[in-house]
Design a protein around this motif. Structure first.
Motif, mmCIF file in Angstrom:
data_model
loop_
_atom_site.group_PDB
_atom_site.id
_atom_site.type_symbol
_atom_site.label_atom_id
_atom_site.label_comp_id
_atom_site.label_asym_id
_atom_site.label_seq_id
_atom_site.Cartn_x
_atom_site.Cartn_y
_atom_site.Cartn_z
ATOM 1 N N LEU A 142 54.152 106.639 64.934
ATOM 2 C CA LEU A 142 54.208 106.628 66.393
ATOM 3 C C LEU A 142 52.909 106.108 66.999
ATOM 4 O O LEU A 142 52.930 105.418 68.032
ATOM 5 C CB LEU A 142 54.526 108.028 66.916
ATOM 6 C CG LEU A 142 55.899 108.574 66.500
ATOM 7 C CD1 LEU A 142 56.144 109.939 67.119
ATOM 8 C CD2 LEU A 142 57.012 107.611 66.893
ATOM 9 N N CYS A 143 51.771 106.430 66.385
ATOM 10 C CA CYS A 143 50.507 105.834 66.837
ATOM 11 C C CYS A 143 50.549 104.318 66.678
ATOM 12 O O CYS A 143 50.081 103.581 67.553
ATOM 13 C CB CYS A 143 49.333 106.410 66.051
ATOM 14 S SG CYS A 143 48.856 108.079 66.554
ATOM 15 N N TYR A 144 51.119 103.867 65.558
ATOM 16 C CA TYR A 144 51.244 102.421 65.358
ATOM 17 C C TYR A 144 52.148 101.804 66.405
ATOM 18 O O TYR A 144 51.868 100.718 66.930
ATOM 19 C CB TYR A 144 51.785 102.121 63.962
ATOM 20 C CG TYR A 144 52.260 100.693 63.833
ATOM 21 C CD1 TYR A 144 51.354 99.657 63.640
ATOM 22 C CD2 TYR A 144 53.611 100.379 63.955
ATOM 23 C CE1 TYR A 144 51.781 98.342 63.562
ATOM 24 C CE2 TYR A 144 54.041 99.069 63.869
ATOM 25 C CZ TYR A 144 53.126 98.060 63.671
ATOM 26 O OH TYR A 144 53.555 96.766 63.599
ATOM 27 N N LEU A 145 53.256 102.474 66.718
ATOM 28 C CA LEU A 145 54.223 101.936 67.659
ATOM 29 C C LEU A 145 53.565 101.648 69.009
ATOM 30 O O LEU A 145 53.754 100.579 69.600
ATOM 31 C CB LEU A 145 55.377 102.927 67.828
ATOM 32 C CG LEU A 145 56.721 102.381 68.290
ATOM 33 C CD1 LEU A 145 57.277 101.389 67.288
ATOM 34 C CD2 LEU A 145 57.699 103.523 68.504
ATOM 35 N N VAL A 146 52.767 102.611 69.502
ATOM 36 C CA VAL A 146 52.096 102.419 70.786
ATOM 37 C C VAL A 146 50.894 101.482 70.619
ATOM 38 O O VAL A 146 50.640 100.626 71.472
ATOM 39 C CB VAL A 146 51.644 103.775 71.370
ATOM 40 C CG1 VAL A 146 50.943 103.574 72.714
ATOM 41 C CG2 VAL A 146 52.838 104.701 71.533
ATOM 42 N N GLY A 147 50.157 101.639 69.525
ATOM 43 C CA GLY A 147 48.993 100.785 69.299
ATOM 44 C C GLY A 147 49.357 99.323 69.225
ATOM 45 O O GLY A 147 48.605 98.462 69.707
ATOM 46 N N ARG A 148 50.519 99.009 68.672
ATOM 47 C CA ARG A 148 50.951 97.609 68.586
ATOM 48 C C ARG A 148 51.220 97.043 69.968
ATOM 49 O O ARG A 148 50.939 95.871 70.236
ATOM 50 C CB ARG A 148 52.201 97.518 67.716
ATOM 51 C CG ARG A 148 52.683 96.101 67.456
ATOM 52 C CD ARG A 148 53.885 96.129 66.517
ATOM 53 N NE ARG A 148 54.344 94.771 66.223
ATOM 54 C CZ ARG A 148 55.214 94.100 66.969
ATOM 55 N NH1 ARG A 148 55.694 94.642 68.064
ATOM 56 N NH2 ARG A 148 55.598 92.877 66.626
ATOM 57 N N LEU A 149 51.773 97.864 70.864
ATOM 58 C CA LEU A 149 51.998 97.406 72.238
ATOM 59 C C LEU A 149 50.682 97.125 72.952
ATOM 60 O O LEU A 149 50.590 96.214 73.777
ATOM 61 C CB LEU A 149 52.788 98.461 73.020
ATOM 62 C CG LEU A 149 54.246 98.692 72.588
ATOM 63 C CD1 LEU A 149 54.837 99.841 73.389
ATOM 64 C CD2 LEU A 149 55.064 97.431 72.767
ATOM 65 N N ILE A 150 49.654 97.924 72.615
ATOM 66 C CA ILE A 150 48.371 97.788 73.304
ATOM 67 C C ILE A 150 47.540 96.647 72.721
ATOM 68 O O ILE A 150 47.027 95.796 73.451
ATOM 69 C CB ILE A 150 47.588 99.120 73.232
ATOM 70 C CG1 ILE A 150 48.341 100.221 73.984
ATOM 71 C CG2 ILE A 150 46.175 98.953 73.793
ATOM 72 C CD1 ILE A 150 47.737 101.594 73.824
ATOM 73 N N PHE A 151 47.388 96.635 71.402
ATOM 74 C CA PHE A 151 46.460 95.701 70.754
ATOM 75 C C PHE A 151 47.116 94.404 70.285
ATOM 76 O O PHE A 151 46.453 93.379 70.170
ATOM 77 C CB PHE A 151 45.786 96.373 69.553
ATOM 78 C CG PHE A 151 44.953 97.567 69.908
ATOM 79 C CD1 PHE A 151 43.842 97.437 70.711
ATOM 80 C CD2 PHE A 151 45.282 98.829 69.436
ATOM 81 C CE1 PHE A 151 43.055 98.532 71.037
ATOM 82 C CE2 PHE A 151 44.510 99.934 69.750
ATOM 83 C CZ PHE A 151 43.397 99.789 70.554
ATOM 84 N N GLY A 152 48.401 94.459 69.976
ATOM 85 C CA GLY A 152 49.045 93.313 69.347
ATOM 86 C C GLY A 152 49.095 93.499 67.843
ATOM 87 O O GLY A 152 48.326 94.270 67.259
ATOM 88 N N ASN A 153 49.984 92.771 67.184
ATOM 89 C CA ASN A 153 50.269 93.017 65.770
ATOM 90 C C ASN A 153 49.119 92.687 64.833
ATOM 91 O O ASN A 153 48.968 93.291 63.786
ATOM 92 C CB ASN A 153 51.512 92.230 65.339
ATOM 93 C CG ASN A 153 52.080 92.711 64.038
ATOM 94 O OD1 ASN A 153 51.835 93.849 63.642
ATOM 95 N ND2 ASN A 153 52.824 91.867 63.360
ATOM 96 N N GLY A 154 48.267 91.745 65.192
ATOM 97 C CA GLY A 154 47.213 91.336 64.267
ATOM 98 C C GLY A 154 45.824 91.784 64.653
ATOM 99 O O GLY A 154 44.854 91.378 64.013
ATOM 100 N N HIS A 155 45.684 92.608 65.693
ATOM 101 C CA HIS A 155 44.359 93.011 66.174
ATOM 102 C C HIS A 155 43.695 93.968 65.183
ATOM 103 O O HIS A 155 44.344 94.899 64.684
ATOM 104 C CB HIS A 155 44.473 93.671 67.544
ATOM 105 C CG HIS A 155 43.186 93.725 68.291
ATOM 106 N ND1 HIS A 155 42.175 94.592 67.952
ATOM 107 C CD2 HIS A 155 42.736 93.028 69.369
ATOM 108 C CE1 HIS A 155 41.158 94.426 68.776
ATOM 109 N NE2 HIS A 155 41.476 93.486 69.648
ATOM 110 N N PRO A 156 42.405 93.775 64.869
ATOM 111 C CA PRO A 156 41.737 94.667 63.914
ATOM 112 C C PRO A 156 41.661 96.118 64.379
ATOM 113 O O PRO A 156 41.542 97.028 63.550
ATOM 114 C CB PRO A 156 40.334 94.056 63.779
ATOM 115 C CG PRO A 156 40.169 93.145 64.945
ATOM 116 C CD PRO A 156 41.538 92.656 65.290
ATOM 117 N N ALA A 157 41.717 96.372 65.689
ATOM 118 C CA ALA A 157 41.710 97.753 66.171
ATOM 119 C C ALA A 157 42.948 98.496 65.695
ATOM 120 O O ALA A 157 42.903 99.711 65.441
ATOM 121 C CB ALA A 157 41.618 97.778 67.695
#
Length: 404
Positions: A142-157
């Motif tokens: 779930l952290c990934y799900l939201v993090g992908r929306l924020i950072f994008g799929n390839g962002h190092p964050a």
């Protein structure tokens, strides 16, 4: 930067779907919901020397102690590769800052939990400080799900977020098992696990090398020996009194793997044919169902269960953990000279810290062991589901601090 495989997003959606169905079912018909998830499928009349308490197979414990071991194996494989393999995200000094962030988040969450419990009465029968392992874990998918929306799929964050949350979940479950064993620790049974690991290594995995013969190649790269060893390893962990979800982790280091890491859940891993990656690929589709079933059996939320325990959970996850992650990362950077991963800014670290306040999978597994059942456990479960709103807070924060 490498791209994360889309199946992680599918995991998150499956888990959310299970939580939604469970909450709707519980709201409309509480009795039938609890009857279904606690239905005794079979009684296991085991001798006392094998299990000190009678065991019964129910949908809840089959999913939590059995099927979730496959999910922990899946994410542990990524953590092991990050630590062990060439170009791994945690090799050398790369692991200093994620480790500092994880430990800081733990300290912050536990301190706020203890302070909150001392200030607000929760349950008379609960000893002071009980339940402190609950906020240690996060939620990888779930952290990934939201993090992908924020950072994008390839962002190092996004990759730093995955490192912290995976480490939180695995280490948090280990701490839970040691602090609150299900039926008392009987560590002698871990000998069964060690025997399974030894047979898998000396009988099969050790043969995997560049100059092996065709016969040894077939023997080392066959999957069935590791599957059998996994069953034995899981049995040893359960009999030792530790959470069954940890049962497959001892095998991860000995299964033959790739020579170098391609990143956490990287799409490139789909083209690798070593036994560890092949096992992971075989688990991708079943794990979506496992996470749906986990949400279904453990995610039913009683919306009227609000109590001081709910506030303690939210305070630990929304205040203690993010502050701890930030301070831990800063301490690792300033005191030991560990740097942020290339491409990650300080503002990204703030968003990551907020996202770690989303806690569900491992924190929910901690409820039965670390807290008394009944109203207090339901109130804590409500807090864990509400903690997922931290994803919205992270999204808004990211928009506010985005450079113009």
């Amino acid at each position: 930067m490498y791209r994360v495989s889309p199946f992680v997003r599918h995991f998150g959606l499956a888990l959310l779907a299970g939580i939604a169905v469970a909450t709707l079912w519980l709201t409309l018909s509480p009795a039938s919901y609890y009857d279904a998830i606690e239905w005794r499928l079979a009684e296991l009349p085991l001798p006392l020397w094998l299990a000190p308490f009678p065991l019964a197979l129910t949908p809840v414990n089959i999913v939590s102690d059995g099927l979730m071991a496959l999910f922990l194996f899946f994410i542990a494989k990524e953590l092991w590769e990050a630590i062990r393999l060439d170009r791994g995200a945690l090799t050398g000094r790369r692991g200093g800052l994620p480790l500092g962030a994880m430990l800081g988040g733990w300290i912050g969450a536990v301190l706020v939990w203890l302070i909150s419990g001392a200030l607000v009465e929760t349950a008379m029968e609960t000893p002071p400080g009980a339940g402190w392992p609950v906020p240690l874990g996060s939620d990888v998918v779930l952290c990934y799900l939201v993090g992908r929306l924020i950072f994008g799929n390839g962002h190092p964050a996004l990759h730093l977020l995955l490192l912290i949350t995976i480490a939180n979940d695995i280490a948090g479950l280990i701490v839970l098992g040691l602090a609150y064993p299900a039926s008392g620790l009987r560590l002698v049974w871990l000998g069964l696990t060690l025997a399974a690991v030894a047979v898998a290594w000396f009988g099969f995995a050790r043969l995997a090398r560049s100059d092996l013969t065709e016969r040894d190649h077939r023997r080392a790269f066959a999957l069935w020996p590791y599957a059998v060893a996994g069953v034995v390893s899981w049995l040893g962990v359960v009999l030792a009194g530790l959470p069954g979800a940890l049962g497959l982790l001892p095998l991860v280091p000995v299964i033959p793997h790739a020579d170098r890491a391609f990143g956490l859940f990287a799409e490139a891993e789909e083209f690798l044919h070593d036994p560890l990656n092949r096992l992971a690929h075989l688990l991708v589709k079943p794990l979506a169902l496992v996470l749906f079933l986990f949400g279904l059996t453990r995610g039913g939320v009683d919306v009227v269960a609000l109590s001081p325990t709910t506030a303690s959970v939210l305070a630990a996850l929304w205040i203690g953990k993010p502050l701890g992650v930030l301070l831990g990362a800063m301490a690792a950077a300033r005191l030991f000279g560990f740097a942020l991963p290339q491409g990650v800014q300080r503002r990204d670290l703030l968003v990551i810290a907020i996202l770690t306040g989303m806690g569900f999978t491992v924190p929910v597994l901690a409820l039965d062991s670390a807290l008394p059942g009944g109203a207090m456990a339901e109130a804590a479960r409500l807090g864990l589901v509400l903690s997922l709103l931290a994803g919205g807070a992270a999204f808004v924060t990211a928009r506010l601090i985005r450079p113009r």
